[in-house]
Write a protein that holds these residues in place. Sequence first.
Motif, PDB file in Angstrom:
ATOM      1  N   ARG A 129     -21.171  13.126 -25.139  1.00  0.00           N
ATOM      2  CA  ARG A 129     -21.988  13.885 -26.090  1.00  0.00           C
ATOM      3  C   ARG A 129     -21.224  14.264 -27.361  1.00  0.00           C
ATOM      4  O   ARG A 129     -21.815  14.803 -28.290  1.00  0.00           O
ATOM      5  N   ASP A 130     -19.924  14.019 -27.389  1.00  0.00           N
ATOM      6  CA  ASP A 130     -19.146  14.305 -28.594  1.00  0.00           C
ATOM      7  C   ASP A 130     -19.569  13.337 -29.692  1.00  0.00           C
ATOM      8  O   ASP A 130     -19.591  12.121 -29.478  1.00  0.00           O
ATOM      9  N   TRP A 136     -22.594   7.550 -28.165  1.00  0.00           N
ATOM     10  CA  TRP A 136     -23.051   8.950 -28.203  1.00  0.00           C
ATOM     11  C   TRP A 136     -24.356   9.070 -27.452  1.00  0.00           C
ATOM     12  O   TRP A 136     -25.330   8.352 -27.734  1.00  0.00           O
ATOM     13  N   ASP A 138     -26.977  12.146 -26.009  1.00  0.00           N
ATOM     14  CA  ASP A 138     -27.324  13.564 -25.956  1.00  0.00           C
ATOM     15  C   ASP A 138     -28.165  13.819 -24.707  1.00  0.00           C
ATOM     16  O   ASP A 138     -29.383  13.680 -24.714  1.00  0.00           O
ATOM     17  N   HIS A 139     -27.470  14.139 -23.614  1.00  0.00           N
ATOM     18  CA  HIS A 139     -28.153  14.395 -22.344  1.00  0.00           C
ATOM     19  C   HIS A 139     -27.425  15.527 -21.633  1.00  0.00           C
ATOM     20  O   HIS A 139     -26.186  15.563 -21.620  1.00  0.00           O
ATOM     21  N   SER A 143     -21.072  14.782 -20.109  1.00  0.00           N
ATOM     22  CA  SER A 143     -20.022  15.589 -20.732  1.00  0.00           C
ATOM     23  C   SER A 143     -19.697  15.076 -22.138  1.00  0.00           C
ATOM     24  O   SER A 143     -20.099  13.983 -22.522  1.00  0.00           O
ATOM     25  N   ARG A 144     -18.942  15.869 -22.891  1.00  0.00           N
ATOM     26  CA  ARG A 144     -18.605  15.485 -24.266  1.00  0.00           C
ATOM     27  C   ARG A 144     -17.812  14.181 -24.287  1.00  0.00           C
ATOM     28  O   ARG A 144     -18.034  13.321 -25.129  1.00  0.00           O
ATOM     29  N   HIS A 146     -17.274  11.732 -21.366  1.00  0.00           N
ATOM     30  CA  HIS A 146     -17.664  11.601 -19.973  1.00  0.00           C
ATOM     31  C   HIS A 146     -16.945  10.454 -19.254  1.00  0.00           C
ATOM     32  O   HIS A 146     -16.400  10.630 -18.173  1.00  0.00           O
ATOM     33  N   ARG A 208     -28.720   4.758 -32.179  1.00  0.00           N
ATOM     34  CA  ARG A 208     -28.262   5.648 -31.121  1.00  0.00           C
ATOM     35  C   ARG A 208     -28.948   5.262 -29.813  1.00  0.00           C
ATOM     36  O   ARG A 208     -30.138   4.948 -29.806  1.00  0.00           O
TER      37      ARG A 208
END
Length: 215
Positions: A129-130, A136, A138-139, A143-144, A146, A208
């Motif tokens: 998620r970073d 990338w 967004d879930h 983890s940032r 992962h 994305r």
Amino acid sequence: MSARFAGFEMDADRRQLKRGDAVLKLTPKAFDLLWLLVEAAPRVVTKNEIHARLWPGGVVSDATLVGLVKEVRRALGEGADTLLRTAHRVGYALDAPVERGDVAPAGNHWLIVGLQRHALVSGENIIGRDPGVTVWIDHPTVSRRHARLSILATHAVLEDLGSTNGTFFRGQPVQEAVTLRSGDEFLCGQLALSYQMSSAVPPTQVGRPGVRPIG
């Protein structure tokens, strides 16, 4: 694919290691080990990842790996102990800047998430998620930083990066590096992803990746 480092040149397609005009001799497994370290440089490649990449599905002793490291160092010659660094009890690393001749291996490598896809590059791809990672997503269960998906010419290697909700392959948590083939699926937390490799040109890439929660 080709790469240059510390006065050496490697050609993965011809499977040659050269220094100037001289072709240096390496056995097939020693060449594979050095190429793995070149691809991953400058990070340390763990012993577990090396075993997964060089002997997928097989079991060999640490003495076999140590023997390959000695063979590579003999081929590299003077200064090899510094160039091919041992991270004690962890693994090995190539301590040299690497100039890569190709951006990606032959074919197209993709990570499929739902109906969308994300292009993967040769070498390291970080999933998380970073906003600064390669893939990338967004879930909430990701983890940032992962997981890491490392791309080779014929397959990929998956590692968990200490994520909160875990990475899973074939129903088991990924605790060591595992080898993926085209079509293999895995979970980051509760999110399903699929690794695909194809020599065909895929549809236009969406910028994305999408998300597809499980359950």
